[in-house]
Design an enzyme around this catalytic site. Structure first.
Site, PDB file in Angstrom:
ATOM      1  N   HIS A  70     -17.041  -6.800  12.008  1.00 21.55           N
ATOM      2  CA  HIS A  70     -18.119  -5.819  12.221  1.00 21.55           C
ATOM      3  C   HIS A  70     -18.682  -5.349  10.891  1.00 21.55           C
ATOM      4  O   HIS A  70     -19.750  -4.758  10.837  1.00 21.55           O
ATOM      5  CB  HIS A  70     -17.609  -4.632  13.041  1.00 21.55           C
ATOM      6  CG  HIS A  70     -16.589  -3.807  12.332  1.00 21.55           C
ATOM      7  ND1 HIS A  70     -15.321  -4.266  12.068  1.00 21.55           N
ATOM      8  CD2 HIS A  70     -16.649  -2.561  11.798  1.00 21.55           C
ATOM      9  CE1 HIS A  70     -14.647  -3.330  11.415  1.00 21.55           C
ATOM     10  NE2 HIS A  70     -15.435  -2.299  11.235  1.00 21.55           N
ATOM     11  N   LYS A  99      -7.303   0.445   9.376  1.00 17.99           N
ATOM     12  CA  LYS A  99      -7.104   1.106   8.087  1.00 17.99           C
ATOM     13  C   LYS A  99      -8.447   1.286   7.359  1.00 17.99           C
ATOM     14  O   LYS A  99      -8.774   2.368   6.892  1.00 17.99           O
ATOM     15  CB  LYS A  99      -6.207   0.191   7.256  1.00 17.99           C
ATOM     16  CG  LYS A  99      -5.312   0.849   6.290  1.00 17.99           C
ATOM     17  CD  LYS A  99      -4.410  -0.197   5.646  1.00 17.99           C
ATOM     18  CE  LYS A  99      -3.307  -0.621   6.594  1.00 17.99           C
ATOM     19  NZ  LYS A  99      -2.321  -1.510   5.927  1.00 17.99           N
ATOM     20  N   LYS A 111      -5.862 -10.782   7.134  1.00 21.71           N
ATOM     21  CA  LYS A 111      -4.551 -10.882   6.476  1.00 21.71           C
ATOM     22  C   LYS A 111      -4.212 -12.346   6.318  1.00 21.71           C
ATOM     23  O   LYS A 111      -4.703 -13.198   7.075  1.00 21.71           O
ATOM     24  CB  LYS A 111      -3.473 -10.213   7.335  1.00 21.71           C
ATOM     25  CG  LYS A 111      -2.277  -9.748   6.543  1.00 21.71           C
ATOM     26  CD  LYS A 111      -2.541  -8.429   5.844  1.00 21.71           C
ATOM     27  CE  LYS A 111      -1.381  -7.970   5.007  1.00 21.71           C
ATOM     28  NZ  LYS A 111      -1.588  -6.599   4.548  1.00 21.71           N
TER      29      LYS A 111
HETATM   30  P1  NAD Z   1       7.025  -6.057  -2.577  1.00 21.05           P
HETATM   31  O1  NAD Z   1       7.307  -7.488  -2.339  1.00 21.05           O
HETATM   32  O2  NAD Z   1       6.486  -5.648  -3.893  1.00 21.05           O
HETATM   33  O3  NAD Z   1       8.352  -5.189  -2.334  1.00 21.05           O
HETATM   34  C1  NAD Z   1       9.099  -5.174  -1.172  1.00 21.05           C
HETATM   35  C2  NAD Z   1      10.515  -4.692  -1.512  1.00 21.05           C
HETATM   36  O4  NAD Z   1      11.255  -4.519  -0.304  1.00 21.05           O
HETATM   37  C3  NAD Z   1      11.295  -5.692  -2.371  1.00 21.05           C
HETATM   38  O5  NAD Z   1      11.913  -5.011  -3.434  1.00 21.05           O
HETATM   39  C4  NAD Z   1      12.311  -6.270  -1.392  1.00 21.05           C
HETATM   40  O6  NAD Z   1      13.493  -6.697  -2.016  1.00 21.05           O
HETATM   41  C5  NAD Z   1      12.559  -5.075  -0.488  1.00 21.05           C
HETATM   42  N1  NAD Z   1      13.130  -5.408   0.806  1.00 21.05           N
HETATM   43  C6  NAD Z   1      12.940  -6.514   1.560  1.00 21.05           C
HETATM   44  N2  NAD Z   1      13.646  -6.425   2.707  1.00 21.05           N
HETATM   45  C7  NAD Z   1      14.301  -5.243   2.668  1.00 21.05           C
HETATM   46  C8  NAD Z   1      15.197  -4.575   3.541  1.00 21.05           C
HETATM   47  N3  NAD Z   1      15.562  -5.109   4.702  1.00 21.05           N
HETATM   48  N4  NAD Z   1      15.676  -3.371   3.162  1.00 21.05           N
HETATM   49  C9  NAD Z   1      15.329  -2.810   2.001  1.00 21.05           C
HETATM   50  N5  NAD Z   1      14.481  -3.389   1.125  1.00 21.05           N
HETATM   51  C10 NAD Z   1      13.978  -4.581   1.457  1.00 21.05           C
HETATM   52  O7  NAD Z   1       6.074  -5.622  -1.372  1.00 21.05           O
HETATM   53  P2  NAD Z   1       5.045  -4.408  -1.348  1.00 21.05           P
HETATM   54  O8  NAD Z   1       3.736  -4.899  -1.800  1.00 21.05           O
HETATM   55  O9  NAD Z   1       5.667  -3.213  -1.972  1.00 21.05           O
HETATM   56  O10 NAD Z   1       4.910  -4.189   0.238  1.00 21.05           O
HETATM   57  C11 NAD Z   1       5.852  -3.430   0.969  1.00 21.05           C
HETATM   58  C12 NAD Z   1       5.225  -3.013   2.292  1.00 21.05           C
HETATM   59  O11 NAD Z   1       4.025  -2.271   2.037  1.00 21.05           O
HETATM   60  C13 NAD Z   1       4.820  -4.171   3.205  1.00 21.05           C
HETATM   61  O12 NAD Z   1       4.980  -3.763   4.552  1.00 21.05           O
HETATM   62  C14 NAD Z   1       3.334  -4.326   2.911  1.00 21.05           C
HETATM   63  O13 NAD Z   1       2.635  -4.930   3.990  1.00 21.05           O
HETATM   64  C15 NAD Z   1       2.947  -2.871   2.744  1.00 21.05           C
HETATM   65  N6  NAD Z   1       1.700  -2.674   1.988  1.00 21.05           N
HETATM   66  C16 NAD Z   1       1.562  -3.153   0.714  1.00 21.05           C
HETATM   67  C17 NAD Z   1       0.371  -2.916   0.033  1.00 21.05           C
HETATM   68  C18 NAD Z   1       0.177  -3.341  -1.409  1.00 21.05           C
HETATM   69  O14 NAD Z   1      -0.819  -2.931  -2.006  1.00 21.05           O
HETATM   70  N7  NAD Z   1       1.079  -4.102  -2.009  1.00 21.05           N
HETATM   71  C19 NAD Z   1      -0.672  -2.242   0.665  1.00 21.05           C
HETATM   72  C20 NAD Z   1      -0.495  -1.761   1.955  1.00 21.05           C
HETATM   73  C21 NAD Z   1       0.704  -1.982   2.604  1.00 21.05           C
END
Ligand code: NAD
Length: 476
Positions: A70, A99, A111
């Site tokens: 959209h 979002k 995504k």
């Molecule tokens: P990232 O890869 O930088 O970090 C994720 C961390 O989580 C890692 O340190 C990993 O070891 C840890 N992890 C994995 N499984 C785990 C578990 N079972 N228990 C505890 N820790 C665990 O990823 P990120 O970019 O920080 O993303 C994290 C979340 O935030 C995701 O759901 C992502 O979709 C969401 N998100 C990220 C962004 C962004 O800008 N990077 C934006 C919006 C949402």
């Protein structure tokens, strides 16, 4: 996550939340059905040479989903994880649509993901996979500054974004706005200052605004303000690390951090940077000096605290552990950390859940700023910084003259300072997070039977997207 922890798949759980909110929007069934659907799903398999020999080829499974068009382009991160599957990417793309609508960023939702265990490959191999994935997207017209703009997500960062940008530019030589094909790039390659920490900073701004609200703090029996609050963070990656940093710097105490291979606790507070350095040195956060190791990940999640920040992956708070969660506020930094069943249990217990579709929108908000910077080809602050400094200095000189005072040079420099790019980005992000939370609270106040911030946020987003579709007249 691979283990089935809810009767709903991830995409079904997003649809479930959608249906619960749709009744508050006044939109008809057909429009609602269009908003809820994923417009395009591109599932691909591609080979990448992994060893030295010509035959050393590995085949990867990957996706790009465009949930809504959209607005153009559509936008959403790229995830590298072994748990990537079509349902997950569809769910995450849908969350992106809602979002963007909530924070008034003019993009549709998308995504992408590659099913890959990043620990198994060298940097060069990851680069090959990322470049090959990008060329698949280019070939099918699934990437471009006006089409679809990826960004970092779980398992990816600025490094992968720079490979994507470079591959896209090489295949679209001379496209003047080409750098806008992806966001989250390094600052030296068209990125914007403040993008790296944007999601965590947005989480902080959002919760800080909620904590200023006495009515909401009374609901959970907490005083107003962030200072002194106890915080547990799950996942010390990009989002978790920066969330922890901003909370700690504002006087909150990070009492526990959970990682997939161990969790630690210190009632006096943990410093995320020191824990991160310890992890780099030892390969894990456990045995961090001065902290106590916890027996498992759940012990941290279930700990007594004011604010629990799940910042790892989806479906970590489920029907199984929701009853044992003691946090007063759950700040959904990750996408989809609470299952549908857990959401109900927690709401019934009076836990305030600040939903992902609002709270982690800081990343896409600053990605929007980066995209605008790429299209305008000028750094934020370049035109006005010096002008503002000169006019502030003139004003301060005048005040000194009229009052007969003399400010020190240091104070003068501080007060006169014009904004740097990072100041403008932080300010735009703070304004976005504050005004969007208040829009959600207004939506909630309009409906007596609405109590959940998630349902209110979905209702707000659906209504905005519905009106956009109707205004565009896109239905034949
Ligand atoms: P990232 O890869 O930088 O970090 C994720 C961390 O989580 C890692 O340190 C990993 O070891 C840890 N992890 C994995 N499984 C785990 C578990 N079972 N228990 C505890 N820790 C665990 O990823 P990120 O970019 O920080 O993303 C994290 C979340 O935030 C995701 O759901 C992502 O979709 C969401 N998100 C990220 C962004 C962004 O800008 N990077 C934006 C919006 C949402």
């Amino acid at each position: 996550m691979s283990k089935q922890v809810s009767k709903y798949t991830f995409f079904e759980s997003v649809s479930h939340n959608f249906d619960r909110a749709a009744v508050y929007t006044g939109l008809n069934k057909g429009v609602l059905s269009q908003i809820n659907s994923c417009n395009s799903v591109y599932r691909m398999k591609f080979p990448v040479r992994m060893g030295e020999g010509l035959n050393d080829v590995e085949v990867f499974e990957a996706y790009r989903v465009q949930h809504s068009n959209h607005r153009s382009p559509c936008k959403g991160g790229i995830r590298f994880s072994m748990d990537v599957n079509q349902d997950e990417v569809m769910a995450l793309a849908a969350l992106m649509s809602y979002k963007c609508a909530i924070v008034n960023v003019p993009f549709g939702g998308a995504k992408g993901g590659i099913k890959i265990d990043t620990n198994k490959y060298t940097e060069q191999e990851l680069e090959r996979v990322t470049r090959r994935y990008t060329s698949e997207l280019v070939r099918k017209n699934f990437i471009g500054p006006g089409i679809d703009v990826p960004a970092p997500d779980y398992g990816t960062g600025a490094r992968e974004m720079s490979w994507i940008a470079d591959t896209y530019m090489a295949m679209n030589n001379g496209e003047i706005d080409g750098l806008g094909c992806v966001t989250g790039k390094p600052v030296t390659q068209g990125g914007v200052r403040g993008r790296k920490e944007a999601t965590g900073l947005g989480v902080f701004y959002g919760i800080k605004e909620l904590c200023r609200n006495k009515k909401w703090m009374d609901k959970v029996g907490l005083s107003t303000g962030v200072e002194g609050k106890t915080v547990v963070v799950q996942g010390l990656g990009n989002v978790g690390y920066h969330s922890a940093k901003f909370f700690r710097e504002s006087g909150a105490k990070i009492i526990a951090i959970a990682e997939y291979n161990g969790s630690i606790y210190n009632p006096d507070g943990l410093n995320e940077e020191e824990v991160h350095q310890h992890r780099i040195k030892t390969g894990s956060i456990i045995d961090f000096p001065g902290a106590q190791n916890l027996s498992n990940n759940d012990e941290a999640l279930e700990m007594e605290c004011d604010i629990l920040i799940p910042a790892a992956l989806e479906s970590v708070i489920t029907e199984e552990n929701a009853g044992r969660i003691k946090a007063k506020i759950i700040a959904e930094a990750a996408n989809g950390p609470v299952t549908v069943e857990a959401d109900k249990i927690l709401n019934d217990k009076g836990v305030v859940i600040v939903p992902d579709i609002y709270l982690n929108a800081g990343g896409v908000t600053v990605s929007y700023f980066e995209w605008l910077k790429n299209l305008s080809h000028v750094r934020y602050g370049r035109m006005e910084k010096r002008f503002m400094e000169n006019s502030n200095r003139g004003l301060l000189d005048h005040i000194d003259k009229v009052t007969g005072t003399k400010a020190t040079e240091d104070l003068m420099d501080k007060l006169a300072q014009g904004p740097e790019e990072v100041d403008l980005v932080y300010s735009g992000l703070e304004e976005t997070m504050i005004s969007s939370l208040n829009d959600i609270l207004d939506t909630l106040d309009k409906h007596e039977d609405l109590t959940s911030l998630r349902t209110a946020a979905f209702a707000l987003a659906i209504k905005k997207i519905g009106l956009a579709y109707l205004e565009l007249g896109v239905f034949p």
